[in-house]
Design a protein around this motif. Structure first.
Motif, PDB file in Angstrom:
ATOM      1  N   MET A 227       3.719  10.351 -10.243  1.00 34.00           N
ATOM      2  CA  MET A 227       2.372  10.987 -10.111  1.00 34.00           C
ATOM      3  C   MET A 227       1.868  11.437  -8.846  1.00 34.00           C
ATOM      4  O   MET A 227       1.051  12.339  -8.478  1.00 34.00           O
ATOM      5  CB  MET A 227       1.267  10.273 -11.026  1.00 34.00           C
ATOM      6  CG  MET A 227      -0.129  10.958 -11.085  1.00 34.00           C
ATOM      7  SD  MET A 227      -0.060  12.647 -11.972  1.00 34.00           S
ATOM      8  CE  MET A 227       0.018  11.673 -13.669  1.00 34.00           C
ATOM      9  N   ALA A 228       2.084  10.567  -7.766  1.00 33.74           N
ATOM     10  CA  ALA A 228       1.782  10.586  -6.434  1.00 33.74           C
ATOM     11  C   ALA A 228       2.730  11.811  -5.768  1.00 33.74           C
ATOM     12  O   ALA A 228       2.115  12.604  -5.106  1.00 33.74           O
ATOM     13  CB  ALA A 228       2.280   9.278  -5.776  1.00 33.74           C
ATOM     14  N   ALA A 229       3.905  12.009  -6.327  1.00 31.03           N
ATOM     15  CA  ALA A 229       4.556  13.471  -5.967  1.00 31.03           C
ATOM     16  C   ALA A 229       3.997  14.443  -6.217  1.00 31.03           C
ATOM     17  O   ALA A 229       3.830  15.438  -5.486  1.00 31.03           O
ATOM     18  CB  ALA A 229       6.130  13.085  -6.362  1.00 31.03           C
ATOM     19  N   VAL A 230       3.455  14.658  -7.866  1.00 30.29           N
ATOM     20  CA  VAL A 230       3.083  15.931  -8.279  1.00 30.29           C
ATOM     21  C   VAL A 230       1.665  16.141  -7.772  1.00 30.29           C
ATOM     22  O   VAL A 230       1.359  17.353  -7.754  1.00 30.29           O
ATOM     23  CB  VAL A 230       3.204  15.876  -9.505  1.00 30.29           C
ATOM     24  CG1 VAL A 230       4.699  15.742 -10.017  1.00 30.29           C
ATOM     25  CG2 VAL A 230       2.499  14.949 -10.487  1.00 30.29           C
ATOM     26  N   THR A 231       1.030  15.252  -7.202  1.00 24.99           N
ATOM     27  CA  THR A 231      -0.456  15.737  -6.650  1.00 24.99           C
ATOM     28  C   THR A 231      -0.646  15.364  -5.267  1.00 24.99           C
ATOM     29  O   THR A 231      -1.786  15.923  -4.840  1.00 24.99           O
ATOM     30  CB  THR A 231      -1.424  14.274  -7.350  1.00 24.99           C
ATOM     31  OG1 THR A 231      -0.895  12.995  -6.749  1.00 24.99           O
ATOM     32  CG2 THR A 231      -1.384  14.325  -8.713  1.00 24.99           C
ATOM     33  N   GLY A 232       0.411  15.315  -4.543  1.00 28.09           N
ATOM     34  CA  GLY A 232       0.445  15.065  -3.156  1.00 28.09           C
ATOM     35  C   GLY A 232       0.146  16.156  -2.292  1.00 28.09           C
ATOM     36  O   GLY A 232      -0.574  16.028  -1.398  1.00 28.09           O
ATOM     37  N   MET A 233       0.378  17.488  -2.912  1.00 23.15           N
ATOM     38  CA  MET A 233       0.236  18.786  -2.031  1.00 23.15           C
ATOM     39  C   MET A 233      -1.154  19.164  -2.218  1.00 23.15           C
ATOM     40  O   MET A 233      -1.977  19.465  -1.239  1.00 23.15           O
ATOM     41  CB  MET A 233       0.960  19.978  -2.690  1.00 23.15           C
ATOM     42  CG  MET A 233       1.061  20.907  -1.924  1.00 23.15           C
ATOM     43  SD  MET A 233       2.018  20.654  -0.244  1.00 23.15           S
ATOM     44  CE  MET A 233       3.511  20.587  -0.759  1.00 23.15           C
ATOM     45  N   TYR A 235      -3.861  17.195  -3.934  1.00 29.80           N
ATOM     46  CA  TYR A 235      -4.714  15.844  -3.974  1.00 29.80           C
ATOM     47  C   TYR A 235      -4.265  14.996  -3.280  1.00 29.80           C
ATOM     48  O   TYR A 235      -3.789  13.787  -3.961  1.00 29.80           O
ATOM     49  CB  TYR A 235      -5.082  15.665  -5.745  1.00 29.80           C
ATOM     50  CG  TYR A 235      -5.571  16.784  -6.515  1.00 29.80           C
ATOM     51  CD1 TYR A 235      -6.830  16.883  -6.440  1.00 29.80           C
ATOM     52  CD2 TYR A 235      -4.592  17.558  -7.112  1.00 29.80           C
ATOM     53  CE1 TYR A 235      -7.565  18.120  -7.326  1.00 29.80           C
ATOM     54  CE2 TYR A 235      -5.132  18.712  -7.792  1.00 29.80           C
ATOM     55  CZ  TYR A 235      -6.507  18.796  -8.067  1.00 29.80           C
ATOM     56  OH  TYR A 235      -6.883  19.831  -8.731  1.00 29.80           O
ATOM     57  N   PRO A 236      -4.182  15.003  -2.081  1.00 28.18           N
ATOM     58  CA  PRO A 236      -3.601  13.765  -1.180  1.00 28.18           C
ATOM     59  C   PRO A 236      -4.408  12.548  -1.489  1.00 28.18           C
ATOM     60  O   PRO A 236      -3.408  11.428  -1.305  1.00 28.18           O
ATOM     61  CB  PRO A 236      -3.843  14.365   0.284  1.00 28.18           C
ATOM     62  CG  PRO A 236      -4.803  15.216   0.183  1.00 28.18           C
ATOM     63  CD  PRO A 236      -4.788  16.004  -1.080  1.00 28.18           C
ATOM     64  N   ALA A 237      -5.815  12.387  -1.603  1.00 32.77           N
ATOM     65  CA  ALA A 237      -6.321  11.062  -1.984  1.00 32.77           C
ATOM     66  C   ALA A 237      -5.760  10.561  -3.301  1.00 32.77           C
ATOM     67  O   ALA A 237      -5.565   9.354  -3.245  1.00 32.77           O
ATOM     68  CB  ALA A 237      -7.756  11.340  -1.797  1.00 32.77           C
ATOM     69  N   VAL A 238      -5.835  11.342  -4.262  1.00 29.96           N
ATOM     70  CA  VAL A 238      -5.209  10.968  -5.326  1.00 29.96           C
ATOM     71  C   VAL A 238      -3.826  10.408  -5.394  1.00 29.96           C
ATOM     72  O   VAL A 238      -3.630   9.482  -5.775  1.00 29.96           O
ATOM     73  CB  VAL A 238      -5.256  11.897  -6.405  1.00 29.96           C
ATOM     74  CG1 VAL A 238      -4.811  11.604  -7.962  1.00 29.96           C
ATOM     75  CG2 VAL A 238      -6.663  12.519  -6.671  1.00 29.96           C
ATOM     76  N   SER A 239      -3.101  11.073  -4.413  1.00 29.67           N
ATOM     77  CA  SER A 239      -1.739  10.673  -4.258  1.00 29.67           C
ATOM     78  C   SER A 239      -1.700   9.347  -3.728  1.00 29.67           C
ATOM     79  O   SER A 239      -0.838   8.341  -3.921  1.00 29.67           O
ATOM     80  CB  SER A 239      -0.864  11.788  -3.499  1.00 29.67           C
ATOM     81  OG  SER A 239       0.452  11.360  -3.236  1.00 29.67           O
ATOM     82  N   ILE A 240      -2.628   9.250  -2.515  1.00 33.52           N
ATOM     83  CA  ILE A 240      -2.676   7.762  -2.024  1.00 33.52           C
ATOM     84  C   ILE A 240      -2.796   6.542  -2.985  1.00 33.52           C
ATOM     85  O   ILE A 240      -2.361   5.514  -3.289  1.00 33.52           O
ATOM     86  CB  ILE A 240      -3.793   7.662  -1.169  1.00 33.52           C
ATOM     87  CG1 ILE A 240      -3.358   8.456   0.487  1.00 33.52           C
ATOM     88  CG2 ILE A 240      -4.100   6.235  -0.462  1.00 33.52           C
ATOM     89  CD1 ILE A 240      -2.163   7.908   0.933  1.00 33.52           C
TER      90      ILE A 240
END
Length: 365
Positions: A227-233, A235-240
């Motif tokens: 989920m961190a990978a697919v949101t990283g671009m 939603y960087p905060a959600v990725s964190i």
């Protein structure tokens, strides 16, 4: 092949081997994500992942003896696999030191980002519900906590509040489900009914998966990293947020791998599902959530199928037939001759494959 023989009978990994392999793979993948993403938060994903994993692992050496001292011993269902009876008395409620550590580091690392705070509150609410359930179970001295209706009502309430927050704080709103290949499924206000259902289904599915040493923690760490990978671009905060919790559950495996010194209990398993579901809803990544939750949903469906088949085949004496040896599905495999670590190892591999499929089929914005 004889269904009573494990297909992996030639190799039975130890809990330590599973932990080291999973840790190495997740660390390598996180490093690759850092190479791909520029998070704009003055940080990488690898650093918070490693810090959280180390913090939870270290804290466990203090928390686990304390839980044991407080007599937080797990009660084992007598109709389950007989090999599990020796686990009676192993401290539970491990989620009380795993989840808060992950949430606190995520909030600080994201510089108190509002989305991360909201996700953390949602996760903490399911942590609290699971904690009350675990506490009542321990107080009653049997494997029964909150009533099903009471537990479900609390989960619905927390889910509804989170969904209301998302609805009123996101300017464009979220009313459709993004699917692969540029397809979008418009649902209008029905999306929010689906969102509440997703949170309930996800949290209860992860709860059912928590029945073998290292199973829920490891598959949860894989799912959260994905989920961190697919949101990283976007939603960087959600990725964190996701990577910190992935690290937290990996750190928990230091104490939860076979043979487990502590169980996460509903305290940790409900929070795991709540975190995954909330992140999927907030970022409109329900497709990704569905794919990476394949193991959890199979476990939940096995319970539903078992109960349904039993009721449908009841005879005049009120006795029905079992579709599986025992539900959830991991117990069916155990009773068929699989070792715990074999179940966990195979489920890790399946979840890794699902993670890859999730990445390849993710909707591209």
């Amino acid at each position: 092949m004889n269904e009573n023989v494990s297909p992996s009978s030639g190799f039975t990994p130890t809990g330590a081997q599973l932990l080291y392999t999973l840790g190495a793979v997740l660390t390598a993948v996180t490093a690759l994500l850092d190479y791909r993403f520029n998070h704009g938060l003055g940080t990488s994903l690898l650093l918070p992942f490693a810090v959280t994993a180390a913090a939870v692992a270290a804290l466990g050496f203090i928390a686990v003896p304390k839980l044991s001292q407080l007599k937080m011993g797990q009660f084992i269902r007598e109709d389950g696999p007989q090999a599990h009876l020796k686990k009676a008395g192993t401290p539970t409620m491990g989620g009380v030191f795993v989840v808060p550590t992950g949430l606190l580091i995520a909030i600080i690392w994201s510089r108190f980002n509002l989305d991360v705070v909201a996700l953390s509150l949602m996760t903490a609410s399911y942590l609290a519900i699971g904690g009350v359930d675990d506490w009542k179970s321990l107080s009653n001295r049997k494997n029964e906590g909150l009533t099903p209706k009471g537990k479900l009502g609390l989960q619905i309430g927390a889910a509804a509040l989170f969904c209301l927050w998302v609805y009123f704080t996101k300017p464009t709103g979220i009313t459709s489900v993004a699917l692969p290949w540029g397809i979008s499924l418009p649902l209008g206000l029905l999306f929010w009914g689906l969102a509440v259902f997703v949170l309930l289904a996800e949290s209860n599915a992860t709860n059912l998966t928590d029945g073998v040493d290292g199973l829920a923690g490891g598959t949860g760490a894989i799912a959260l990293l994905t989920m961190a990978a697919v949101t990283g671009m976007k939603y960087p905060a959600v990725s964190i947020f996701c990577i910190c919790l992935s690290g937290a559950y990996l750190g928990f495996l230091v104490h939860n791998r076979n043979k487990a010194r502590v169980f996460m209990g509903d305290t940790g398993s409900l929070a795991l599902g709540g975190a995954l579901g909330a992140a999927g809803i907030l970022t409109n990544n329900l497709w990704a959530l569905f794919v990476i939750s394949g193991i959890f949903f199979i476990e939940a469906l096995s319970v539903i199928a078992q109960v349904g088949y039993y009721k449908a085949t009841k005879d005049a004496d009120g006795k029905g037939k079992r579709l599986l040896r025992m539900a959830p599905f991991h117990h069916h495999l155990e009773l068929g001759g699989w070792k715990e670590t074999q179940v966990v190892g195979v489920f890790y591999v399946i979840n890794a494959i699902l993670a890859l499929l999730c990445w390849l089929s993710r909707p591209i914005a």
